[in-house]
Design an enzyme around this catalytic site. Structure first.
Site, PDB file in Angstrom:
ATOM      1  N   ARG A 171      -0.197   4.400  -0.349  1.00 40.11           N
ATOM      2  CA  ARG A 171      -0.966   5.623  -0.086  1.00 40.11           C
ATOM      3  C   ARG A 171      -0.451   6.378   1.137  1.00 40.11           C
ATOM      4  NH1 ARG A 171      -6.849   3.046   0.151  1.00 40.11           N
ATOM      5  NH2 ARG A 171      -5.610   1.539   1.335  1.00 40.11           N
ATOM      6  N   ASP A 214       0.851  -1.180   0.000  1.00 39.40           N
ATOM      7  CA  ASP A 214       0.000   0.000   0.000  1.00 39.40           C
ATOM      8  C   ASP A 214       0.892   1.235   0.000  1.00 39.40           C
ATOM      9  OD1 ASP A 214      -1.879   2.023   0.436  1.00 39.40           O
ATOM     10  OD2 ASP A 214      -3.017   0.838   1.890  1.00 39.40           O
TER      11      ASP A 214
END
Length: 195
Positions: free
Chosen positions: A126, A124
């Site tokens: 983000r 991930d």
């Protein structure tokens, strides 16, 4: 990053003010906030921070639950006078081209995490600093966060946002996304309560 433009948008859920945030007015991919017409500052706000998912949000892809989560979030935001922040971090931050490549790898048997890693990314990629800046601009400090992702709760809390409640966004698994959802639950810690 600052507000570049805003306008009222009538939607199937009700009236929202769409606010575009970017460093420069020429940015063609600004982050967006959808602020319901009944939103008021100074009280806890129902909030969704949604990372862009073109395949799910626009085309209704069944490989994920993103579009359904966005739809449910807009419904709750309309009912509660809330806000949906739409961050331009497609494919958990790897972009649409790499997301398509990750899907190709998933078709050969890799799960969503292993596909990203195979492409040289973290599971991930983000970050939520932009969302925090948007919340500061909107004078939002206490939230009821619509999420299944405990990492999102931690990221916001670490940056001074008070998460009073987690509002689950449970979407019924389907044939096309059951393995994806199980990977999110079992390996990423998402709070999905899958059996």
């Amino acid at each position: 990053m600052e507000r570049q433009a805003e306008v009222m948008i009538p939607t199937k859920w009700g009236n929202f003010t769409m606010i575009a945030y970017a460093d420069d007015v020429s940015d063609k991919m600004p982050h967006l906030a959808m602020v319901h017409e009944n939103f008021t500052t100074g009280k806890p706000v129902y909030l969704r921070i949604h990372s862009e998912c073109l395949t799910g949000d626009i085309w209704g892809s069944r490989r994920c639950d993103c579009g359904e989560q966005l739809d449910k979030s807009m419904e709750i935001a309309a009912r509660e006078g809330g806000v949906v922040i739409y961050l331009r971090q497609e494919g958990r931050g790897i972009g649409i081209i790499n997301k398509i490549k990750a899907y190709q790898l998933q078709d050969t048997g890799l799960n969503t995490i292993d596909a990203n890693i195979h492409l040289g990314f973290e599971a991930d990629e983000r970050s939520y600093g932009i969302a925090v800046a948007i919340l500061e601009d909107l004078d939002i400090h206490q939230i009821r966060l619509m999420t299944n992702n405990p990492d999102k709760i931690d990221a916001l809390t670490e940056q001074g946002i008070e998460v009073l409640e987690r509002v689950p966004l449970i979407i019924q698994p389907q044939e096309g996304n059951a393995n994806y959802l199980r990977t999110k639950q079992d390996q990423m810690g998402h709070l999905l309560d899958l059996k």
